[in-house]
Design a protein around this motif. Structure first.
Motif, PDB file in Angstrom:
ATOM      1  N   UNK A  29      35.882  44.237  37.522  1.00  0.00           N
ATOM      2  CA  UNK A  29      34.636  44.503  36.978  1.00  0.00           C
ATOM      3  C   UNK A  29      33.854  43.186  36.911  1.00  0.00           C
ATOM      4  N   UNK A  30      34.422  41.849  37.321  1.00  0.00           N
ATOM      5  CA  UNK A  30      33.864  40.355  37.301  1.00  0.00           C
ATOM      6  C   UNK A  30      34.052  39.892  38.745  1.00  0.00           C
ATOM      7  N   UNK A  31      34.255  40.639  39.692  1.00  0.00           N
ATOM      8  CA  UNK A  31      34.349  40.165  40.954  1.00  0.00           C
ATOM      9  C   UNK A  31      35.822  39.772  41.333  1.00  0.00           C
ATOM     10  N   UNK A  32      37.136  39.883  40.385  1.00  0.00           N
ATOM     11  CA  UNK A  32      38.460  39.624  40.474  1.00  0.00           C
ATOM     12  C   UNK A  32      39.130  40.859  40.551  1.00  0.00           C
ATOM     13  N   UNK A  33      40.532  40.663  40.561  1.00  0.00           N
ATOM     14  CA  UNK A  33      41.355  41.864  40.414  1.00  0.00           C
ATOM     15  C   UNK A  33      42.634  41.619  39.536  1.00  0.00           C
ATOM     16  N   UNK A  34      42.567  42.737  38.972  1.00  0.00           N
ATOM     17  CA  UNK A  34      43.615  42.737  37.754  1.00  0.00           C
ATOM     18  C   UNK A  34      44.882  43.313  38.299  1.00  0.00           C
ATOM     19  N   UNK A  35      46.021  43.178  37.568  1.00  0.00           N
ATOM     20  CA  UNK A  35      47.372  43.731  37.961  1.00  0.00           C
ATOM     21  C   UNK A  35      47.893  44.301  36.590  1.00  0.00           C
ATOM     22  N   UNK A  50      48.908  32.226  42.445  1.00  0.00           N
ATOM     23  CA  UNK A  50      47.480  31.894  42.580  1.00  0.00           C
ATOM     24  C   UNK A  50      47.117  32.533  43.519  1.00  0.00           C
ATOM     25  N   UNK A  51      45.697  33.212  43.165  1.00  0.00           N
ATOM     26  CA  UNK A  51      44.752  33.834  44.391  1.00  0.00           C
ATOM     27  C   UNK A  51      43.460  32.887  44.565  1.00  0.00           C
ATOM     28  N   UNK A  52      42.757  33.521  45.442  1.00  0.00           N
ATOM     29  CA  UNK A  52      41.551  32.617  45.446  1.00  0.00           C
ATOM     30  C   UNK A  52      40.315  33.751  46.041  1.00  0.00           C
ATOM     31  N   UNK A  53      38.939  33.516  45.683  1.00  0.00           N
ATOM     32  CA  UNK A  53      37.863  34.483  45.836  1.00  0.00           C
ATOM     33  C   UNK A  53      38.114  35.853  45.392  1.00  0.00           C
ATOM     34  N   UNK A  78      49.917  50.102  44.779  1.00  0.00           N
ATOM     35  CA  UNK A  78      48.686  50.983  44.935  1.00  0.00           C
ATOM     36  C   UNK A  78      47.216  49.698  44.441  1.00  0.00           C
ATOM     37  N   UNK A  79      46.505  49.973  45.399  1.00  0.00           N
ATOM     38  CA  UNK A  79      45.156  49.211  45.509  1.00  0.00           C
ATOM     39  C   UNK A  79      44.031  49.821  45.266  1.00  0.00           C
ATOM     40  N   UNK A  80      43.304  49.864  43.927  1.00  0.00           N
ATOM     41  CA  UNK A  80      42.416  50.634  43.589  1.00  0.00           C
ATOM     42  C   UNK A  80      41.010  50.432  43.987  1.00  0.00           C
ATOM     43  N   UNK A  81      40.015  51.172  43.963  1.00  0.00           N
ATOM     44  CA  UNK A  81      38.678  50.907  44.613  1.00  0.00           C
ATOM     45  C   UNK A  81      38.199  49.419  44.506  1.00  0.00           C
ATOM     46  N   UNK A  82      37.668  48.973  45.402  1.00  0.00           N
ATOM     47  CA  UNK A  82      37.224  47.604  45.294  1.00  0.00           C
ATOM     48  C   UNK A  82      38.328  46.378  44.938  1.00  0.00           C
ATOM     49  N   UNK A  83      39.348  46.479  44.715  1.00  0.00           N
ATOM     50  CA  UNK A  83      40.376  45.605  44.597  1.00  0.00           C
ATOM     51  C   UNK A  83      40.825  44.835  45.822  1.00  0.00           C
ATOM     52  N   UNK A  84      41.449  43.748  45.581  1.00  0.00           N
ATOM     53  CA  UNK A  84      41.802  42.942  46.875  1.00  0.00           C
ATOM     54  C   UNK A  84      43.275  42.316  46.365  1.00  0.00           C
ATOM     55  N   UNK A  85      44.028  42.632  47.313  1.00  0.00           N
ATOM     56  CA  UNK A  85      45.619  42.392  46.900  1.00  0.00           C
ATOM     57  C   UNK A  85      46.488  41.699  48.092  1.00  0.00           C
TER      58      UNK A  85
END
Length: 262
Positions: A29-35, A50-53, A78-85
């Protein structure tokens, strides 16, 4: 999951392993991806790196040698809607013989939701002499999901003949088949080393890119190297396939494919 260091042909202690590692990625919800789920199991340890963007990165680390004969291991992502992994590995996976009867099984199950993106970029799978591995990769994509998937298989360690390796990749997009292929190499696989298949090469791999943008900007077929080609798929997707004398030349060919599709 093995390492690239030398290993004995048969592990002195080789209990049969049943293990499933799981991870779930969700937009925060803040432009990032949680796990919210990151659970290793057996030989598959999962580490967030460490990830980026706004992209989350996970590295698969080998917690023990394997897969060994008789093992059944799996990894579910599983990658949810709008997530990036982005998922990678710390080292190559080495299929080894074991004391248990029967082949080892290694299953990858990937699910990518609408507006999500997954880069599945493991290190090579090495089929050691005397091993037998059945590997399956199953991917389910939503209509607007994006996927970059790389597979690299090395047949035998330096100076040895390979084990038996059978791998199947199935990809569905919006519930419809996009790609379904099976490869078999090593002892007992008909014609695997002939001119119509590997032609004496010991490294084989592919790069699959599924991107809704290809609907309006399709990829043109092209030759990437003497033994590597890039072809469009109905999907929309592009598939690069390559054979090479070794892992280094194979990676170079697949990197060229990645650059070509952008």
């Amino acid at each position: 999951m093995g390492t690239s260091s030398p290993v004995s042909p048969v592990s002195p202690v080789s209990p049969v392993v049943r293990a499933t590692a799981r991870l779930v990625a969700e937009a925060d919800g803040r432009g990032g991806t949680a796990l919210p789920v990151l659970a290793g199991d057996g030989p598959l340890a999962l580490r967030r790196t460490r990830g980026a963007g706004g992209e989350a990165c996970v590295t698969v680390v080998g917690a023990m040698s394997g897969p060994l004969g008789g093992d059944r291991i799996a990894l579910e992502a599983t990658v949810g809607p709008g997530a990036r992994l982005r998922i990678g590995a710390a080292a190559a996976t080495i299929a080894l013989p074991g004391r248990a009867a029967g082949p080892a099984h290694y299953e990858i199950r990937l699910t990518v939701a609408d507006g999500a993106a997954l880069h599945w970029l493991p290190e090579p799978l090495i089929s050691a002499h005397g091993s037998e591995l059945l590997m399956t990769t199953r991917v389910e994509l939503a209509p607007t999901a994006r996927l970059v998937l790389r597979e690299e298989q090395i047949l035998g360690r330096t100076g040895e003949s390979p084990g038996r390796l059978t791998s199947r990749l199935t990809v569905h997009r919006a519930g419809r088949p996009l790609l379904d292929q099976e490869l078999a190499h090593g002892p007992g696989a008909p014609g695997w080393d002939g001119g119509a298949v590997l032609g004496g090469h010991r490294a084989v791999g592919q790069l699959l890119v599924v991107d809704p943008a290809f609907d309006t900007r399709p990829i043109a077929p092209r030759r990437l190297a003497e033994t590597a080609v890039l072809t469009p798929l109905t999907g929309p997707a592009a598939l690069a396939t390559a054979v090479a004398p070794d892992a280094l030349h194979l990676r170079r060919a697949l990197d060229a494919a990645a650059a070509a599709v952008g």
